[in-house]
Design a protein around this motif. Sequence first.
Motif, mmCIF file in Angstrom:
data_model
loop_
_atom_site.group_PDB
_atom_site.id
_atom_site.type_symbol
_atom_site.label_atom_id
_atom_site.label_comp_id
_atom_site.label_asym_id
_atom_site.label_seq_id
_atom_site.Cartn_x
_atom_site.Cartn_y
_atom_site.Cartn_z
ATOM 1 N N CYS A 1 1.025 -66.170 -43.996
ATOM 2 C CA CYS A 1 0.203 -64.990 -43.638
ATOM 3 C C CYS A 1 0.329 -64.439 -42.214
ATOM 4 N N GLY A 2 1.106 -65.325 -41.120
ATOM 5 C CA GLY A 2 1.080 -64.802 -39.957
ATOM 6 C C GLY A 2 -0.120 -64.406 -39.233
ATOM 7 N N TYR A 3 -0.263 -63.241 -38.891
ATOM 8 C CA TYR A 3 -1.461 -62.852 -38.089
ATOM 9 C C TYR A 3 -2.465 -62.085 -39.258
ATOM 10 N N ALA B 1 0.643 -72.330 -38.233
ATOM 11 C CA ALA B 1 0.298 -72.150 -36.791
ATOM 12 C C ALA B 1 -1.317 -71.829 -36.835
ATOM 13 N N GLN B 2 -1.959 -72.579 -36.317
ATOM 14 C CA GLN B 2 -3.367 -72.335 -36.041
ATOM 15 C C GLN B 2 -3.716 -71.009 -35.431
ATOM 16 N N LYS B 3 -2.699 -70.637 -34.408
ATOM 17 C CA LYS B 3 -2.962 -69.437 -33.630
ATOM 18 C C LYS B 3 -2.904 -68.304 -34.740
ATOM 19 N N CYS B 4 -2.044 -68.325 -35.585
ATOM 20 C CA CYS B 4 -1.745 -67.176 -36.737
ATOM 21 C C CYS B 4 -3.101 -67.375 -37.508
ATOM 22 N N LEU C 1 -8.236 -64.310 -39.502
ATOM 23 C CA LEU C 1 -9.539 -64.229 -39.579
ATOM 24 C C LEU C 1 -10.144 -62.965 -39.231
ATOM 25 N N ASN C 2 -9.579 -62.477 -38.108
ATOM 26 C CA ASN C 2 -10.510 -61.318 -37.514
ATOM 27 C C ASN C 2 -9.556 -59.652 -37.571
#
Length: 216
Positions: A182-184, A204-207, A212-213
């Motif tokens: 899903c990426g961003y 990637a947890q950052k992605c 989510l937002n």
Amino acid sequence: GSRRRKMSPAEYEQWFINVVFLLLNRLPPDQVAIFYQTPGRNSGVGGEWLDKGLLCQLGAREAGARCVWQKIVLDSAPGIERAGRPGFINMLCFSKAHTLPDYASGFKTVDVLERGAMAYEKAMGVDACLLAVDYCLKWVDSSPGAAGDPIQDDIGPRTQDDQGHPTRASDRGKSAVLDPFCGYGSVLAAANKRGADAYGIDTAQKCCRKALNLTV
């Protein structure tokens, strides 16, 4: 830990085909999987053109799926000379049982489109995301037998609004949209914009936090 060895072009191509096979092998027959892949200039075996659309086709064949449609997504205006990343992306739709709607059903689509705004540099363009989501919701979810698949029913708890109406798209007879890379979250945000549930996976947890937002 130790760094993973970089795959050779031949190893990458086989790995790519295997990933496509694994994804489509688990796909419910009446559902579709849509791939969004940029080809590689001089990155194939022996420096040849790397056609990821072809690799998708090969993986699909092994999984018993077929290509429903293919589109060309432009990331710049036609006629611009480039030496690096190609100026177009292949978007391909695969299924084991779903077929392209016929003309009598009122089906119309574009085959070449601009990608639209991007959430980050390598994101899937918003216009491409919306086209893919719209096809799934209008032409796949409305197919006989598409709703109520046991795999869909196992996704998350059932919820209702204050009037007792289902708030989850799959409980309203709509399939959930799943993006396993899903990426961003561009695809997820596009699905939410259309009123559908969306589920994303990324290593990637950052992605995941950004997904989510994200809204479009």
